[in-house]
Design a protein around this motif. Structure first.
Motif, PDB file in Angstrom:
ATOM      1  N   VAL A  60      33.255  41.607  39.771  1.00 61.27           N
ATOM      2  CA  VAL A  60      34.060  42.709  39.629  1.00 61.27           C
ATOM      3  C   VAL A  60      33.322  44.099  39.773  1.00 61.27           C
ATOM      4  CG1 VAL A  60      35.821  43.881  38.405  1.00 61.27           C
ATOM      5  CG2 VAL A  60      35.524  41.257  38.062  1.00 61.27           C
ATOM      6  N   ILE A  61      33.589  44.527  40.828  1.00 63.12           N
ATOM      7  CA  ILE A  61      32.720  45.690  41.153  1.00 63.12           C
ATOM      8  C   ILE A  61      33.634  46.985  40.769  1.00 63.12           C
ATOM      9  CG2 ILE A  61      31.933  47.184  43.211  1.00 63.12           C
ATOM     10  CD1 ILE A  61      31.759  44.730  44.737  1.00 63.12           C
ATOM     11  N   SER A  62      32.986  48.025  39.725  1.00 66.23           N
ATOM     12  CA  SER A  62      33.733  49.021  39.240  1.00 66.23           C
ATOM     13  C   SER A  62      32.532  50.028  39.075  1.00 66.23           C
ATOM     14  CB  SER A  62      34.271  48.509  37.863  1.00 66.23           C
ATOM     15  OG  SER A  62      34.486  49.852  37.056  1.00 66.23           O
ATOM     16  N   ASP A 136      37.430  46.993  41.899  1.00 66.01           N
ATOM     17  CA  ASP A 136      38.506  48.107  41.171  1.00 66.01           C
ATOM     18  C   ASP A 136      38.003  49.441  41.543  1.00 66.01           C
ATOM     19  OD1 ASP A 136      40.215  48.245  39.258  1.00 66.01           O
ATOM     20  OD2 ASP A 136      38.863  48.341  37.513  1.00 66.01           O
ATOM     21  N   GLU A 137      39.272  50.034  41.327  1.00 64.04           N
ATOM     22  CA  GLU A 137      39.209  51.571  41.611  1.00 64.04           C
ATOM     23  C   GLU A 137      38.668  51.588  43.443  1.00 64.04           C
ATOM     24  OE1 GLU A 137      40.229  53.842  39.688  1.00 64.04           O
ATOM     25  OE2 GLU A 137      39.882  52.778  37.536  1.00 64.04           O
ATOM     26  N   ALA A 138      39.467  50.853  44.052  1.00 64.30           N
ATOM     27  CA  ALA A 138      39.055  50.523  45.387  1.00 64.30           C
ATOM     28  C   ALA A 138      39.458  51.778  46.242  1.00 64.30           C
ATOM     29  CB  ALA A 138      40.103  49.407  45.992  1.00 64.30           C
ATOM     30  N   HIS A 139      39.998  52.864  45.969  1.00 65.81           N
ATOM     31  CA  HIS A 139      40.291  53.917  46.487  1.00 65.81           C
ATOM     32  C   HIS A 139      38.964  54.890  46.711  1.00 65.81           C
ATOM     33  CE1 HIS A 139      40.732  55.213  42.397  1.00 65.81           C
ATOM     34  NE2 HIS A 139      40.305  56.449  42.530  1.00 65.81           N
ATOM     35  N   ASP A 182      42.756  52.391  54.945  1.00 66.72           N
ATOM     36  CA  ASP A 182      41.318  52.695  54.814  1.00 66.72           C
ATOM     37  C   ASP A 182      40.570  51.728  54.147  1.00 66.72           C
ATOM     38  OD1 ASP A 182      39.559  54.631  56.253  1.00 66.72           O
ATOM     39  OD2 ASP A 182      39.273  55.767  54.639  1.00 66.72           O
ATOM     40  N   ILE A 183      41.068  51.461  52.988  1.00 66.87           N
ATOM     41  CA  ILE A 183      40.434  50.228  52.102  1.00 66.87           C
ATOM     42  C   ILE A 183      40.393  49.117  52.862  1.00 66.87           C
ATOM     43  CG2 ILE A 183      40.947  49.033  50.010  1.00 66.87           C
ATOM     44  CD1 ILE A 183      42.171  51.746  48.643  1.00 66.87           C
ATOM     45  N   SER A 184      41.672  48.730  53.380  1.00 64.67           N
ATOM     46  CA  SER A 184      41.776  47.275  54.042  1.00 64.67           C
ATOM     47  C   SER A 184      40.651  47.430  55.227  1.00 64.67           C
ATOM     48  CB  SER A 184      43.063  47.191  54.492  1.00 64.67           C
ATOM     49  OG  SER A 184      43.180  45.936  55.190  1.00 64.67           O
ATOM     50  N   CYS A 185      40.490  48.442  55.786  1.00 63.88           N
ATOM     51  CA  CYS A 185      39.739  48.357  57.251  1.00 63.88           C
ATOM     52  C   CYS A 185      38.348  48.238  56.842  1.00 63.88           C
ATOM     53  CB  CYS A 185      40.044  49.582  57.815  1.00 63.88           C
ATOM     54  SG  CYS A 185      38.909  49.884  59.415  1.00 63.88           S
ATOM     55  N   ILE A 186      37.668  49.286  55.888  1.00 65.32           N
ATOM     56  CA  ILE A 186      36.299  49.219  55.610  1.00 65.32           C
ATOM     57  C   ILE A 186      35.694  47.966  54.655  1.00 65.32           C
ATOM     58  CG2 ILE A 186      34.615  50.388  53.971  1.00 65.32           C
ATOM     59  CD1 ILE A 186      36.329  52.907  54.502  1.00 65.32           C
TER      60      ILE A 186
END
Length: 625
Positions: A60-62, A136-139, A182-186
């Motif tokens: 889990v990346i945070s 997490d906090e993907a924005h 942007d999240i989905s693309c990157i």
């Protein structure tokens, strides 16, 4: 175990919340997911249950050290072995955690994005079975998001180096359509299951106030909410220090948080707040991300934030347990100038080319404008927020200050023309304060020096109060009749709609509060009742006794009280009055592992309070209302 058994056994819930099951099913079937779910919607359950179901380790990346600690505490409390790795640990502690992970001791590991490309962690990942990476906090991965963090760009490179691509899941609470794309693309999500459950937090009451004296307003609010936990956000460190000192003088248990304090003081103050030693926190926006405190009953913004994303994220720290809570913003026109300065300063040292900086600056200024309009609109505040995030909704929520205020529509076309003429005759050289003082007919030395005493509109609106006059100017800004320069001066200019107004082609209708609005609000504010409000006097006594036991256990074990049981769980105990194991497991938030650890302690307390007799400790009519 099935997903339902995991939910009940570990987390103590009988059913999934909206959207959770779709996310869980998609991940368990091997599909990437992107979830945009409001704070308090239970995003962590969406990846924690699949993590326990699938073979291998979930990373889990945070970016948030405090969140990692809270999540790991909570997981260990329910019987799930988890760990975190970040800069708060020594190199030796991180190595110990990695060695245990290699031996299969952890199903879930929380990791900071900066650690992904270290040689030690990469070596571990290359020789381990990573079944899922949850972001997490993907924005934070989007430079168009409000919290862009370049370290998040490490995630894609890290995943590409893994021998087998894991399932990817990304979650955030605040993201516009552009940021979501942007999240989905990157992250290069493959055919992701996208879920946007909506941004509405129905338990939150929204209010905007423009008091002459913010400090007096704060003190009055504190008197009405004694003992409740809350956060007061300020734009500057100076404001934080002053408000904190003011509350301390009044005997309120309060602490503070900002970047100017030492690491140790910040850590101590944060823990005092989390553990309810000092339930009121005064802070800059440096505080709060990752704070999973469930019983925050109010969030007050002493100053207007610079964008809606930040405001909704910060306000959303209230009522994470689902109980009715309040979000109040104290607006003053000078907040716009302060935020304009902060925008300029934040872009000074950004490592980007000139064109990108220009685009970001324009975006930030547009966001500030939309935030300002929120503070001056007479329409439903909840609708304004949801519309900002692209969500359609009804235009009256009955749970915000505008919906609960009685307004009447008034034609202010003539007054508006007078305001515009004043602006035109001074050639757009002044801001809101000078224009207001001129129209009001004030005799000040600076007005004489500016030549405003000779303005043909001088004193023409002297019968209108200063605050009301500024509200009308803000209305003209909102309608495009006036425009304001994007600098620290905020000079007023006539906009396109203003030219139509002066030529008689445009009318201005404004909602104004009726004379008796404050009396009406005092009698019936329309705010939702909290769950503890259903308890009768004996029920509240039992609740306080259980809360005292929870506090004692929390101190003994060195963890926040809400990780043991939330207020919602304690209230449910008072309603259901469990007398044995089976009945205690029916209480919301009580799973098998928590029962084994704490169940008998609370059963004994309930039995002692009730003398072993089932009684009704709530108002039956409130339960069925």
């Amino acid at each position: 175990m099935t997903k339902e058994e995991i939910l009940r056994t570990y987390f103590g819930y009988d059913s999934f919340r909206e959207g959770q099951e779709l996310m869980v099913d998609s991940i368990m079937s091997g599909r990437d997911v992107l979830g945009v779910m409001p704070t308090g919607a239970g995003k962590s359950i969406c990846y924690q249950i699949p993590a326990l179901y699938m073979d291998g380790i979930t990373l889990v990346i945070s970016p948030l050290i405090s969140l990692m600690k809270d999540q790991v505490y909570s997981l260990n409390q329910v019987g799930v072995h988890a760990a975190y790795m970040n800069s708060s640990l020594t190199p030796g502690q991180n190595r110990t955690a990695l060695n245990r992970a290699r031996k299969g001791q952890y199903k879930i590991i929380y990791v900071a994005p900066e650690r992904l490309e270290t040689e030690e962690f990469m070596n571990f990942a290359l020789h381990s079975q990573i079944c899922m990476v949850a972001v997490d906090e993907a924005h934070c991965i989007s430079q168009w998001g409000q919290d862009f963090r370049p370290s998040y760009l490490n995630i894609t490179r890290f995943i590409e180096r893994l021998p087998i691509r894991p399932v990817l899941s990304a979650f955030t609470a605040t993201a516009t359509r552009e940021v979501t794309e942007d999240i989905s693309c990157i992250l290069k999500l493959k055919d992701p299951q996208v879920l946007i459950t909506g941004f509405d937090r129905k338990n939150l009451y929204f209010e905007v106030q423009a008091p002459r004296d913010k400090d007096a307003w704060i003190l009055q609010y504190m008197e009405k909410h004694p003992g409740e936990s809350g956060i007061i956000y300020c734009a500057t460190r100076k404001n934080v220090d002053e408000v904190c000192a003011l509350l301390k003088q009044k005997g309120i248990l309060v602490t503070r948080y900002h970047a100017g304090l030492g690491d140790e003081e910040r850590r101590r103050n944060q823990e005092d707040f989390i553990y309810d030693v000092k339930p009121v926190m005064v802070a800059t926006n440096a505080f709060g991300m990752g704070i999973d405190k469930s019983n925050v009953r109010y969030v007050i913004h002493y100053n207007m934030p610079k964008n809606m994303e930040s405001y909704y994220q910060e306000a959303g720290r209230a009522g994470r347990d689902g109980e009715p809570s309040e979000c109040v913003l104290l607006y003053a026109p000078k907040d716009v100038v302060v935020n304009q300065f902060l925008i300029e300063k934040s872009n000074e040292n950004v490592d980007m080319d000139g064109e990108s900086l220009r685009l970001i600056r324009e975006r930030d200024e547009e966001r500030l404008k939309r935030m300002t309009y929120y503070c001056i609109t007479r329409d439903c505040l909840r609708e304004y927020i949801l519309r900002y995030f692209g969500e359609k909704t009804v235009n009256c929520c009955e749970n915000c200050s505008n919906c609960n205020t009685q307004f009447e529509e008034v034609d202010i076309t003539g007054i508006s023309q007078t305001i515009l003429l004043c602006v035109r005759q001074c050639n757009g050289r002044y801001g809101i304060n000078v224009i207001t003082q001129t129209l009001w007919g004030m005799r000040q030395a600076k007005l004489k020096a500016y030549g405003m005493l000779d303005n043909q509109q001088y004193g023409k609106l002297k019968d209108i109060g200063e605050i009301r006059l500024k509200q009308m100017i803000n209305k003209l800004l909102l309608d495009g009749c006036l425009m304001q320069t994007n600098d620290k001066y905020g000079l007023l200019r006539i906009g396109p709609a203003g030219r139509e107004l002066l030529s008689g082609e445009h009318t201005v209708i404004m909602k104004l509060p009726k004379e008796d609005v404050h009396a009406v609000k005092e009698q019936d504010s329309g705010k939702q009742k909290r769950r503890t409000d259903i308890l009768n006097s004996k029920g509240l006594q039992l609740f306080e006794e259980l809360r005292g036991i929870r506090t004692k256990l929390a101190k003994e074990e060195g963890m926040p009280p809400y990780i043991i049981f939330s207020d919602k769980s304690l209230t449910d105990m008072c309603v259901k009055v469990p007398m044995n194991r089976e009945e205690m497991l029916e209480v919301s938030g009580v799973g098998e592992h928590k029962y084994q650890k704490y169940g008998q302690i609370f059963l004994d307390a309930i039995a002692g309070f009730t003398d072993g007799k089932k009684e009704i400790y709530y108002y039956e009519e409130e339960m069925h209302a």
